[in-house]
Write an enzyme that holds these catalytic residues in place. Sequence first.
Site, PDB file in Angstrom:
ATOM      1  N   CYS A  40      37.378  21.517   5.790  1.00 22.22           N
ATOM      2  CA  CYS A  40      36.971  20.089   5.320  1.00 22.22           C
ATOM      3  C   CYS A  40      35.468  20.797   7.005  1.00 22.22           C
ATOM      4  CB  CYS A  40      37.457  18.726   6.282  1.00 22.22           C
ATOM      5  SG  CYS A  40      38.483  18.552   4.731  1.00 22.22           S
ATOM      6  N   HIS A  61      32.320  14.886   9.781  1.00 25.66           N
ATOM      7  CA  HIS A  61      33.551  14.514   8.625  1.00 25.66           C
ATOM      8  C   HIS A  61      34.043  13.533   8.168  1.00 25.66           C
ATOM      9  CE1 HIS A  61      36.528  15.591   5.239  1.00 25.66           C
ATOM     10  NE2 HIS A  61      37.600  15.713   6.078  1.00 25.66           N
ATOM     11  N   ASN A 104      36.661  11.073   1.176  1.00 23.71           N
ATOM     12  CA  ASN A 104      36.570  12.406   1.659  1.00 23.71           C
ATOM     13  C   ASN A 104      36.422  13.560   0.540  1.00 23.71           C
ATOM     14  OD1 ASN A 104      37.328  14.939   2.924  1.00 23.71           O
ATOM     15  ND2 ASN A 104      39.114  13.931   3.681  1.00 23.71           N
TER      16      ASN A 104
HETATM   17  C1  LIG Z   1      46.383   9.224   5.906  1.00 21.14           C
HETATM   18  C2  LIG Z   1      46.696   8.780   6.894  1.00 21.14           C
HETATM   19  C3  LIG Z   1      45.470   7.354   6.034  1.00 21.14           C
HETATM   20  C4  LIG Z   1      47.652   7.462   6.449  1.00 21.14           C
HETATM   21  O1  LIG Z   1      47.711   6.137   7.564  1.00 21.14           O
HETATM   22  P1  LIG Z   1      48.760   5.657   8.986  1.00 21.14           P
HETATM   23  O2  LIG Z   1      47.919   4.087   9.713  1.00 21.14           O
HETATM   24  O3  LIG Z   1      48.703   7.310  10.074  1.00 21.14           O
HETATM   25  O4  LIG Z   1      49.853   5.722   8.212  1.00 21.14           O
HETATM   26  P2  LIG Z   1      51.846   6.337   8.691  1.00 21.14           P
HETATM   27  O5  LIG Z   1      51.703   7.572   8.131  1.00 21.14           O
HETATM   28  O6  LIG Z   1      51.727   5.918  10.587  1.00 21.14           O
HETATM   29  O7  LIG Z   1      52.224   5.099   8.009  1.00 21.14           O
HETATM   30  C5  LIG Z   1      52.089   3.924   8.505  1.00 21.14           C
HETATM   31  C6  LIG Z   1      52.815   2.637   7.516  1.00 21.14           C
HETATM   32  O8  LIG Z   1      51.858   2.667   6.550  1.00 21.14           O
HETATM   33  C7  LIG Z   1      53.191   3.583   5.508  1.00 21.14           C
HETATM   34  N1  LIG Z   1      51.768   4.277   4.363  1.00 21.14           N
HETATM   35  C8  LIG Z   1      51.869   5.467   3.949  1.00 21.14           C
HETATM   36  N2  LIG Z   1      51.177   5.609   3.132  1.00 21.14           N
HETATM   37  C9  LIG Z   1      50.529   5.170   2.942  1.00 21.14           C
HETATM   38  C10 LIG Z   1      50.122   4.102   1.420  1.00 21.14           C
HETATM   39  N3  LIG Z   1      49.311   5.771   0.731  1.00 21.14           N
HETATM   40  N4  LIG Z   1      49.841   3.145   1.054  1.00 21.14           N
HETATM   41  C11 LIG Z   1      50.905   1.958   1.615  1.00 21.14           C
HETATM   42  N5  LIG Z   1      51.733   2.021   2.692  1.00 21.14           N
HETATM   43  C12 LIG Z   1      51.527   3.320   3.377  1.00 21.14           C
HETATM   44  C13 LIG Z   1      54.249   4.021   4.955  1.00 21.14           C
HETATM   45  O9  LIG Z   1      55.230   3.877   4.937  1.00 21.14           O
HETATM   46  C14 LIG Z   1      54.449   3.364   7.050  1.00 21.14           C
HETATM   47  O10 LIG Z   1      55.287   2.112   6.626  1.00 21.14           O
HETATM   48  P3  LIG Z   1      55.923   1.429   8.085  1.00 21.14           P
HETATM   49  O11 LIG Z   1      55.513   1.060   9.185  1.00 21.14           O
HETATM   50  O12 LIG Z   1      56.958   0.259   6.736  1.00 21.14           O
HETATM   51  O13 LIG Z   1      57.008   2.880   8.236  1.00 21.14           O
HETATM   52  C15 LIG Z   1      46.220   8.836   8.154  1.00 21.14           C
HETATM   53  O14 LIG Z   1      47.495   9.049   8.710  1.00 21.14           O
HETATM   54  C16 LIG Z   1      45.065  10.254   8.253  1.00 21.14           C
HETATM   55  O15 LIG Z   1      43.745   9.493   7.474  1.00 21.14           O
HETATM   56  N6  LIG Z   1      45.399  11.297   8.559  1.00 21.14           N
HETATM   57  C17 LIG Z   1      44.601  11.989   9.018  1.00 21.14           C
HETATM   58  C18 LIG Z   1      43.803  12.395   7.657  1.00 21.14           C
HETATM   59  C19 LIG Z   1      42.863  12.976   7.833  1.00 21.14           C
HETATM   60  O16 LIG Z   1      42.051  13.350   8.804  1.00 21.14           O
HETATM   61  N7  LIG Z   1      42.691  14.816   7.233  1.00 21.14           N
HETATM   62  C20 LIG Z   1      41.328  16.001   7.335  1.00 21.14           C
HETATM   63  C21 LIG Z   1      41.915  16.642   6.785  1.00 21.14           C
HETATM   64  S1  LIG Z   1      40.765  16.549   5.030  1.00 21.14           S
END
Ligand SMILES: CC(C)(COP(=O)(O)OP(=O)(O)OC[C@H]1O[C@@H](n2cnc3c(N)ncnc32)[C@H](O)[C@@H]1OP(=O)(O)O)[C@@H](O)C(=O)NCCC(=O)NCCS
Length: 334
Positions: A124, A259, A290
């Site tokens: 990215c 990004h 993305n």
């Molecule tokens: C992937 C992403 C959207 C997940 O969001 P988040 O807020 O971190 O989510 P978490 O992993 O903390 O999970 C929060 C809750 O949602 C749930 N969850 C995780 N993924 C899920 C999904 N796809 N759909 C629904 N629920 C989901 C988890 O189980 C957790 O549930 P709980 O609170 O009951 O335990 C986020 O972490 C993100 O954008 N990360 C960075 C991505 C990035 O910049 N990538 C760069 C490289 S391309």
Amino acid sequence: MTNPTLLQSQGAQFTRIYSYGAARGDLVVPNEELVGPIDSSDEWIRQRTGIVTRTRASAGVDATDLATTAAIEAIEKSGVAAGLIDLVIVATISNIRQTPSMAAVVADRVGANPAAAYDANAACAGFSYAVTQADALIRSGAAHYALVIGAEKLSDVVDPADRSISFLLGDGAGAVVIGPSDTPGIAAPVWGSDGSKADAVGMNATLVDFRDGTAPWPTLRQEGQTVFRWAVWDMAKVAKKALDAAGIEPSDLAAFIPHQANMRIIDEFAKQLGLPPTVMIARDIATTGNTSAASIPLATHALLLEHPELSGGLALQIGFGAGLVFGAQVVVLP
Ligand SMILES: CC(C)(COP(=O)(O)OP(=O)(O)OC[C@H]1O[C@@H](n2cnc3c(N)ncnc32)[C@H](O)[C@@H]1OP(=O)(O)O)[C@@H](O)C(=O)NCCC(=O)NCCS
């Protein structure tokens, strides 16, 4: 023995981006279409990522096709004849063949054969890296006009059942033409890597694992929270350093083009940078998703279409992702 003095090249003093081109996947994929296999919901994806729909390309359209379409638009708008382009760099992680490069094929397709052409893999951050390379190569005299493209068909490397990343990814390509300039148009970069976090985001298996039957088709996966924290803390600092490297203040910016990874990360950046409300912030992720190396030029293209008054203003762009790698610089918008 005394050698004759060698001729070393020396190029333009300054460079700038002349134009942008864009190609998005032809399919608009709403959240509802993806939530089944990942036990998610439209509401969760909107709240946690800001994504409403993402664009994906039909079967039969590959990343090289998207790159070609974006490149043709950028060349047309640049006013530079395709035959004058002597450098083509494609930033990508989704070339379906390890060789030949997408860049060589695109160079030929757009009429820039025999330009120097190669692909760059910095995930990215790839577009920012490639802009840094093109700027340096033009200023060194190794090239005169460069075509830089970020192009991805990430839907080829998505597991629809992977709830860590599948819902984030889209397909598209963004391109720019870079050439000499009378005034500085591409500021010094801040770029780097942290391979100690290589496992945080990347492919979940190798092609050899796949061949040997020990893994299914390799797809992207990530430790979302690890990447999120790194982005919000470390990348905001990189963005600040890029402003310092350019010798400007946040209030000098016309646009901020991070990004397009997650709307919450974009909002957090804006807060930490203390961007005044006059700075336009690219939020292309809402409808494009993305698209890795393509995300910054696609977002810039959209912003310029919507706000032509940004032309001539300063934009801070920052890419970050698998590696981990990051790249940021301030550019003058064409
Ligand atoms: C992937 C992403 C959207 C997940 O969001 P988040 O807020 O971190 O989510 P978490 O992993 O903390 O999970 C929060 C809750 O949602 C749930 N969850 C995780 N993924 C899920 C999904 N796809 N759909 C629904 N629920 C989901 C988890 O189980 C957790 O549930 P709980 O609170 O009951 O335990 C986020 O972490 C993100 O954008 N990360 C960075 C991505 C990035 O910049 N990538 C760069 C490289 S391309």
